[in-house]
Design a protein around this motif. Sequence first.
Motif, PDB file in Angstrom:
ATOM      1  N   PHE A  92      11.149 -30.396  -2.182  1.00 48.41           N
ATOM      2  CA  PHE A  92      10.476 -30.952  -3.360  1.00 48.41           C
ATOM      3  C   PHE A  92       9.058 -30.375  -3.468  1.00 48.41           C
ATOM      4  CE2 PHE A  92      12.930 -35.293  -3.542  1.00 48.41           C
ATOM      5  CZ  PHE A  92      13.885 -34.737  -4.363  1.00 48.41           C
ATOM      6  N   ASP A 117      17.482 -37.993  -4.644  1.00 49.19           N
ATOM      7  CA  ASP A 117      17.149 -38.166  -6.061  1.00 49.19           C
ATOM      8  C   ASP A 117      15.627 -38.173  -6.203  1.00 49.19           C
ATOM      9  OD1 ASP A 117      19.738 -38.392  -6.924  1.00 49.19           O
ATOM     10  OD2 ASP A 117      19.810 -40.548  -6.531  1.00 49.19           O
ATOM     11  N   PRO A 118      15.076 -37.265  -7.026  1.00 52.01           N
ATOM     12  CA  PRO A 118      13.614 -37.207  -7.134  1.00 52.01           C
ATOM     13  C   PRO A 118      13.019 -38.223  -8.110  1.00 52.01           C
ATOM     14  CG  PRO A 118      14.601 -35.463  -8.442  1.00 52.01           C
ATOM     15  CD  PRO A 118      15.746 -36.221  -7.824  1.00 52.01           C
ATOM     16  N   PHE A 120       9.813 -37.890 -10.649  1.00 57.94           N
ATOM     17  CA  PHE A 120       8.968 -36.791 -11.113  1.00 57.94           C
ATOM     18  C   PHE A 120       7.520 -37.227 -11.340  1.00 57.94           C
ATOM     19  CE2 PHE A 120      13.294 -35.571 -12.169  1.00 57.94           C
ATOM     20  CZ  PHE A 120      13.339 -34.294 -11.632  1.00 57.94           C
ATOM     21  N   LYS A 129       7.163 -31.975 -11.967  1.00 56.82           N
ATOM     22  CA  LYS A 129       7.646 -31.559 -10.646  1.00 56.82           C
ATOM     23  C   LYS A 129       8.002 -32.795  -9.816  1.00 56.82           C
ATOM     24  CE  LYS A 129       5.352 -27.162 -10.494  1.00 56.82           C
ATOM     25  NZ  LYS A 129       4.186 -26.405 -10.127  1.00 56.82           N
ATOM     26  N   PRO A 130       8.979 -32.668  -8.908  1.00 59.06           N
ATOM     27  CA  PRO A 130       9.337 -33.848  -8.109  1.00 59.06           C
ATOM     28  C   PRO A 130       8.202 -34.269  -7.176  1.00 59.06           C
ATOM     29  CG  PRO A 130      10.690 -31.945  -7.504  1.00 59.06           C
ATOM     30  CD  PRO A 130       9.754 -31.483  -8.562  1.00 59.06           C
TER      31      PRO A 130
END
Length: 302
Positions: A92, A117-118, A120, A129-130
């Motif tokens: 990430f 699961d990110p 954001f 971006k995550p």
Amino acid sequence: MNKKVLLLILTSLICLFSTTACTRISTKNENKKELVLASFTVLADIIENIAKNDNFEVKSITKPGIEVHGYKPTPSDLINASEAFVFVDNGFGFEIWSEKFVSNLKVQRITIADDLDPIFISEDSYKGKPNPHAWISPKRGIHYVDIIVESLSELRPSKRELFEKNGEIYKNKLSTIDQDFSLFINNLGKESRYLVTCEGAFSYLAKDYGLKEVYLWPVNAESQITPRRMARTISLVKKKKVPAVFCESTVSNESQMVVVNETGTKFGGNLYVDSLSSDNGPANSYLAMLKHNLEIIKRGLD
Ligand SMILES: [Zn+2]
């Protein structure tokens, strides 16, 4: 006759005539541990809890207390990595240096974020971006354990049972921390559910436990505070009467102390995020780190 069979016969012959020599040979073989190399101390500690037995040694590239995002690997880091059978990183975008670092190495790689699961980042140059700091929530820490158990088992199938057994014991400890913090939040007034920190590293914790996250800058790699964000944080802390604000152990408290002085709120303490503390510090393991952080947050918001 292949070399292995020849060695086995020779060893047996030596054992027949000298038990001392035999012991020496078998000890040497038993002591040969496989090296698992992690990018940072939190990950190394989780892996150590899963892989702990005589077969594995776990090391971290970055040392306790070091800022990890923008770390610059040294030549000795590269030598260490070349002896490892696997390199484990968070992903990430957490370790800005890791792509370049592994590009010249012949080592297998596990990137935890590939199976997570990110959440954001919603602002500034990191927008979209995550957020990399998933381990900061005990609930996601349980996912880390599952991912490491499965990935290591694929690389070393004969150790699957060991990894799974250690993983279950470790996950139970994480569940206890999770339940304890959930109980605290459920009993906390809705008006106090604010988590104000220096780095925006608590998105996963905030989301998982229903806290509103406020921070001075989104990611440590860009620890510059804008006047606009400072003003906004001060205004929110005043308006919502936030009882305490916090900062992280790897950065200076200076900016957060401006908020404290301007609003009259209290400074709740330093939270550990990107790195464990040294052995005699309050966050010398991942479990100790979570307990320390959640205790400081509880004391501040209660
Ligand atoms: Zn960070």
